[in-house]
Design an enzyme around this catalytic site. Structure first.
Site, PDB file in Angstrom:
ATOM      1  N   CYS A   1      47.400  44.829  27.726  1.00  0.00           N
ATOM      2  CA  CYS A   1      46.516  45.294  26.645  1.00  0.00           C
ATOM      3  C   CYS A   1      45.089  44.776  26.835  1.00  0.00           C
ATOM      4  CB  CYS A   1      46.984  44.782  25.283  1.00  0.00           C
ATOM      5  SG  CYS A   1      48.743  44.743  25.005  1.00  0.00           S
ATOM      6  N   ASP A   2      44.947  43.516  27.195  1.00  0.00           N
ATOM      7  CA  ASP A   2      43.641  42.858  27.102  1.00  0.00           C
ATOM      8  C   ASP A   2      43.016  42.465  28.437  1.00  0.00           C
ATOM      9  OD1 ASP A   2      43.804  43.009  24.333  1.00  0.00           O
ATOM     10  OD2 ASP A   2      44.829  41.095  24.165  1.00  0.00           O
TER      11      ASP A   2
ATOM     12  N   CYS B   1      49.069  39.478  25.907  1.00  0.00           N
ATOM     13  CA  CYS B   1      49.338  40.755  26.579  1.00  0.00           C
ATOM     14  C   CYS B   1      48.242  41.106  27.587  1.00  0.00           C
ATOM     15  CB  CYS B   1      49.473  41.859  25.528  1.00  0.00           C
ATOM     16  SG  CYS B   1      49.784  43.472  26.240  1.00  0.00           S
TER      17      CYS B   1
END
Ligand code: NAP
Length: 309
Positions: free
Chosen positions: A135-136, A132
């Site tokens: 997200c990251d 992701c």
């Protein structure tokens, strides 16, 4: 018979549980094979509204769980293998026996497809392997990263990562992207993205601290091996929605995602059955959108149950 059973303890399921519990429906939540859902595999969540300094993914899910329990939701560990739905009664057949309920929220999520190669599991979540970019991605500021895949997800991830990373190498197993033309064109024209064609990722190699150091790829036509140095590996080769028990019962698209009724994000053509989160959404796939669908599903269920009395 239960009023409402919610399948899944990810963002969608637990939000549905909070709303259903506060509506005095005494919901039962069934927790499957990944308690807390996909967010429990992410380190820091920086895009969930309300947390200006970010929150650990596991902690966010633990908070949601506590919030649901505080209002009276009950959580049981059970995996649903088969279902039998009618308007009056929905039967869920689990490994531990049968459960009967008036309504169901299906929030079973989706699992990112993985490569199943050495190093992947060992460095997944916090050590450089992730699924992701949203997200990251920000954790890889000024670093070289690799994205694996050739579809819209891989292109979207690669483009998103150009905002932070020094370089993005897109590794694809064929010589042509599967992604839509517009996405493919953006990737091919981007100065920070390099594409490596006809390459299979064979292994992810760690540095002395056990974090990603490089990937080993092999050319699919010549078999020649090569190392690409990188700090992050973003695997974007699709998701597999957890919808197996519903495939003969509810409409699924070609990739196995549940299709809601026309004009609704969460209602299905079967009365009293609702869907929420990634099992029914291949477009947004965000914690906050899953939570929003969980909220909608619980409110729809509450209204439908009230009409039945
Ligand atoms: P996808 O379209 O199924 O693409 C998966 C990609 O991963 C393909 O390029 C495939 O290679 C590759 N792949 C699959 N298994 C692999 C393996 N074991 N090893 C190496 N490569 C592998 O999945 P997606 O990109 O997640 O998209 C899913 C759906 O969501 C699509 O309909 C897509 O259009 C949609 N989507 C839309 C957007 C958007 O519109 N913004 C964004 C994301 C997703 P091959 O090409 O060789 O099969």
């Amino acid at each position: 018979m239960e009023n409402i059973i919610i399948l899944g303890t990810g963002c969608a399921g637990l939000t549905a549980a909070i709303y259903a519990a506060r509506a005095n429906l005494n919901p039962l939540i069934l927790e499957g094979k990944q308690p807390g859902g996909q967010l429990t595999t992410t380190s820091e969540v920086e895009n969930f509204p309300g947390f200006p300094t970010g929150i650990d993914g596991f902690m966010l899910m633990d908070n949601l769980r506590k919030q649901a329990i505080k209002f009276g939701a009950r959580i049981q560990n059970a995996f649903v293998n088969e279902v039998n739905f009618s308007k009056e009664k929905k039967i869920l057949i689990t490994g531990n026996g049968e459960l009967e309920t008036k309504s169901v929220v299906i929030a079973t999520g989706a699992a990112p497809r993985l490569l199943n190669i050495p190093g992947e599991k060992e460095m997944y979540g916090g050590k450089g392997v992730t699924t992701c970019a949203t997200c990251d991605g920000a954790f890889y500021k000024d670093m070289d990263v690799v994205v694996v895949g050739g579809g819209d997800s891989a292109c979207e991830e690669a483009l998103f990562l150009t905002r932070f990373c020094s370089s993005v190498t897109l590794v694809h197993r064929r010589d042509q992207l599967r992604a839509s033309n517009i996405m493919a064109q953006r990737v091919l024209e981007h100065e920070k993205i390099e594409t490596v064609w006809n390459a299979k990722v064979k292994e992810i190699l760690p540095n002395e601290n056990g974090k990603v150091d490089s990937i080993k790829i092999s050319d699919t036509s010549t078999g020649e091996n090569k190392l690409i140095s990188c700090k992050g590996v973003f695997i974007a080769i699709g998701h597999v929605p957890n919808t197996q028990p519903f495939k003969e019962i509810l409409p699924l698209d070609a990739n196995g995602y549940l299709i809601p009724s026309a004009g609704s994000m969460v209602k299905t053509d079967l009365e009293g059955i609702y869907v929420a989160g990634d099992c029914a959404d291949h477009v947004f796939r965000q914690a906050i959108t899953a939570a929003g669908m969980g909220c909608q599903a619980a409110i729809e269920a509450e209204r439908w149950l009230a009409e039945q009395n």
